[in-house]
Scaffold this motif. Structure first.
Motif, short mmCIF file in Angstrom:
data_model
loop_
_atom_site.label_atom_id
_atom_site.label_comp_id
_atom_site.label_asym_id
_atom_site.label_seq_id
_atom_site.Cartn_x
_atom_site.Cartn_y
_atom_site.Cartn_z
N LYS A 1 -0.81 -4.32 -5.79
CA LYS A 1 -0.44 -4.45 -4.37
C LYS A 1 -1.05 -5.70 -3.73
CE LYS A 1 -2.28 -0.43 -3.51
NZ LYS A 1 -2.76 -0.08 -4.87
N SER A 2 -2.36 -5.89 -3.95
CA SER A 2 -3.00 -7.07 -3.35
C SER A 2 -2.41 -8.34 -3.92
CB SER A 2 -4.51 -7.05 -3.62
OG SER A 2 -5.09 -5.93 -3.02
N THR A 3 -2.12 -8.32 -5.21
CA THR A 3 -1.54 -9.51 -5.84
C THR A 3 -0.19 -9.84 -5.21
OG1 THR A 3 -2.63 -8.83 -7.86
CG2 THR A 3 -0.98 -10.54 -8.07
N LEU B 1 -1.38 -6.74 6.00
CA LEU B 1 -2.64 -6.01 6.10
C LEU B 1 -2.92 -5.32 4.77
CD1 LEU B 1 -1.61 -4.44 9.50
CD2 LEU B 1 -3.38 -6.17 9.27
N ASP B 2 -4.03 -5.70 4.14
CA ASP B 2 -4.37 -5.10 2.85
C ASP B 2 -5.44 -4.03 3.06
OD1 ASP B 2 -4.68 -4.50 0.23
OD2 ASP B 2 -5.07 -6.55 -0.45
N GLU B 3 -5.04 -2.79 2.99
CA GLU B 3 -5.93 -1.64 3.24
C GLU B 3 -6.78 -1.87 4.49
OE1 GLU B 3 -7.80 0.11 -0.02
OE2 GLU B 3 -6.26 -0.47 -1.46
N PRO B 4 -6.13 -2.04 5.64
CA PRO B 4 -6.87 -2.41 6.85
C PRO B 4 -7.73 -1.27 7.38
CG PRO B 4 -4.61 -1.94 7.41
CD PRO B 4 -4.70 -1.87 5.92
N GLY C 1 -7.39 -9.44 4.79
CA GLY C 1 -7.68 -9.18 3.38
C GLY C 1 -8.38 -7.85 3.17
N GLN C 2 -8.54 -7.51 1.91
CA GLN C 2 -9.16 -6.23 1.59
C GLN C 2 -10.61 -6.19 2.06
OE1 GLN C 2 -7.83 -5.40 -2.32
NE2 GLN C 2 -8.48 -3.27 -2.25
N GLU C 3 -11.28 -7.35 1.98
CA GLU C 3 -12.63 -7.43 2.52
C GLU C 3 -12.61 -8.40 3.68
OE1 GLU C 3 -14.80 -8.38 -1.04
OE2 GLU C 3 -13.99 -6.46 -1.72
MG MG Z 1 -5.92 -4.19 -3.62
#
Ligand code: MG
Ligand code: ADP
Length: 579
Positions: free
Chosen positions: A377-379, A499-502, A418-420
């Motif tokens: 997913k992030s990719t 939004l990546d796992e916001p 981002g995720q972080e």
């Molecule tokens: Mg991810």
């Protein structure tokens, strides 16, 4: 012509390119160095008449010597000052340009470069390597220009004074210098060994401090003591070796020098008895010889600096020459229709991470990506700001491939969380407006904070928006950091909201608020959210279930539930956990 081109491709040639803009100062420095070197013979020359001539008060030659001595040192002081300062000025200017060039390149490097280079190695290029380049090259220039000229001038003077003695010197000089250089090199190897064995002590100590609880629980005191004992023993042995060598080196050199001086004196006495030389000549000769030793020693050791400089400049050039991200010049207009993934595949090296993804999102739609971690997913999200490019297939914005637009103009349309959350060590406000071209008005800022459910937190702070967040936001909790990151993205008012796992580190209340905000914001833009908790995504227009880099299910929440497949199972499990 090609030869010159080749020169500029060598490590030292590359440095020349950085020195070239400051050639005037460099020239002054070289001239001053030459002036300094060409006066080196004058001190022994001033001593000679002092011994040879009568010291009568009417001998004006002798009376002038103190004055000449002062004038000589005034001149030498001036030239020495000018050459040193101007050489370092050039070096520092070159370093400044080099560091700035490196930094500009660093910012624009392909993301892949960061994946394959460690942070430590990159940072040390900026701090250690650049300094090494400057230090080594100033030393090398000083040695090659000044010292070789000093040697030349002194040798000419010595031959002029007494060619027989000079010949003797030329015969015994090189073997002695060779011997000294060999010994010094051995010493350096030993010191390096000593240094690395000190490293062992550091390592064992550090590890034992870090693992002190484990050592206690596992009762491994003896084991650690043994390990430490080996390290201290090694240090002792190396240390004594270094001491032995250096203790032997100094007398050995002195014996050699004494033998050479004895030979000189012997011959000089022989010559004097035949009336071929004077006392003053001999003293001047010995003094000039003594002056000859340090520059010869430096010349012999110059290769080491040369090699060190080459290694450091190679490391620096590696970064300067690294290829920046490829980009086109076509501006991407404001997205107003759709985003399409057409048979998109992507792999990290040989590892296939995304395969054959196809979907379409229209403006105003919100898509959610779900699936097990490591699914890709992030990719997938990272392909949109063109951090990476698809290995095959196309990403199409408003009908045109994303590759045909310039990087900056595509990224300008994107708000990315981002995720972080990465924060800068400045105020909350500074972090909020980071990335805004124009300073947003306070109303917009207030709204972004509200949408990210950060208003209560900020209003409770004595300095409100001016509160500093600390290094990477350490003074904020995980949830506050994340909401600040979200507010920053909302403030950007971009066409593509990613939004990546916001809401991964948020409590249920904040999550609900942000879910609401995302639904409000989706009007007029394309939104893609990777959702951690499934409750967040019920309202998405479409859900893509991604596993192993492929979309295995897609549809609305209700569609997917009625399919009773992967999403259904995941949803059931997760709602059980959440209740
Ligand atoms: Mg991810
Ligand atoms: N920079 C990278 N280099 C190599 N492999 C990577 C890199 N980033 C992610 N991967 C791999 O790609 C796969 C997908 O990762 P990711 O997109 O982060 O998954 P998700 O976000 O769905 O949890 C994982 O197997 C991961 O190990």
């Amino acid at each position: 012509m090609t030869k010159i081109k080749k020169l500029f491709e060598t490590p030292y040639g590359r440095l020349l390119l950085f020195v070239l803009p400051h050639w005037q100062i460099f020239f002054i420095s070289i001239v001053a160095m030459c002036m300094l070197a060409s006066t080196e013979w004058m001190l022994p020359a001033l001593l000679k008449p002092l011994i040879d001539e009568s010291l009568d008060s009417d001998n004006y030659n002798i009376r002038a010597i103190p004055l000449l001595l002062i004038v000589l040192f005034l001149f030498r002081g001036l030239f020495s000052y000018i050459s040193t300062v101007s050489l370092h000025l050039v070096a520092q200017k070159a370093i400044e340009d080099m560091r700035n060039a490196m930094f500009s390149k660093l910012l624009r490097l392909d993301i892949g470069f960061f994946d394959s280079n460690s942070l430590g190695a990159m940072v040390s290029k900026f701090t250690f390597d650049v300094n090494q380049v400057a230090e080594a090259s100033t030393k090398v220039i000083t040695v090659f220009v000044k010292d070789s000229l000093v040697v030349l001038v002194l040798l000419i003077y010595l031959i002029y004074l007494n060619w027989q003695l000079a010949l003797l010197l030329v015969l015994i000089g090189p073997p002695i210098s060779f011997f000294i250089v060999r010994l010094s090199k051995k010493m350096r190897v030993m010191s390096r060994n000593l240094q690395s064995s000190m490293g062992d002590i550091n390592e064992v100590t550090e590890e034992s401090i870090r693992a002190n609880k484990e050592i206690k629980v596992f009762n491994t005191y003896t084991k650690e003591e043994l390990r430490f004992g080996i390290a201290t023993n090694k240090v002792r042995k190396f240390h004594i070796k270094v001491v032995r060598a250096s203790a032997a080196l100094v007398p050995a050199i002195q014996i050699f020098v004494a033998i050479s001086i004895a030979a000189l004196i012997y011959i000089a006495l022989d010559q004097a008895s035949k009336g071929l030389t004077t006392k003053g000549e001999f003293i001047a000769f010995i003094t000039a010889t003594a002056l000859l030793l340090p520059p010869i020693k430096r010349l012999a050791g110059a290769n080491e600096f040369l090699q060190r400089g080459i290694a450091a400049s190679q490391s620096v050039c590696e970064l300067i020459d690294a290829s920046p991200e490829l980009t086109s010049t076509v501006e991407c207009p404001k997205i107003s229709k759709s985003l399409i993934f057409h048979n998109v595949s992507f792999s990290f090296g040989k590892k296939m991470v995304l395969s054959n993804l196809s979907f379409q999102i229209k403006i105003g739609e919100l898509f959610a990506l779900v699936g097990p971690s490591g699914g890709g997913k992030s990719t997938l999200l990272n392909l949109l700001p063109i951090f990476y490019r698809p290995s095959s297939g196309r990403i199409i914005l408003d009908g045109l491939s994303i590759d045909s637009y310039s990087l900056d103009s595509v990224r300008e349309q994107i708000a990315y969380v981002g995720q972080e959350t990465v924060l800068f060590n400045t105020s909350i406000l500074g972090n909020l407006v980071y990335g805004c071209k124009e300073h947003p008005d306070s109303q917009m800022i207030e709204r972004a904070i509200q949408l990210a459910n950060l208003d209560k937190y900020v209003n409770g702070l004595p300095n409100r928006l001016e509160t500093r967040v600390g290094h990477n936001g350490v003074k904020l909790s995980g949830g506050q950091r994340q909401r600040l990151g979200i507010a920053r993205a909302f403030l950007r008012d971009a066409s593509l909201l990613i939004l990546d796992e916001p809401t991964a580190s948020l409590d249920a209340d904040s999550e609900r608020e942000i879910k609401k905000s995302i639904s409000e914001l989706k009007v007029g833009r394309i939104s893609i959210v990777v959702a951690h908790r499934l409750s967040t995504i019920k309202e998405a227009d479409k859900i893509l279930f991604i596993n192993n880099g492929t979309i295995i299910e897609s549809g609305s929440h209700q569609d997917l539930l009625s399919k009773k497949g992967h999403y259904y199972n995941m949803y059931k499990e997760s709602s059980q956990r959440e209740t």
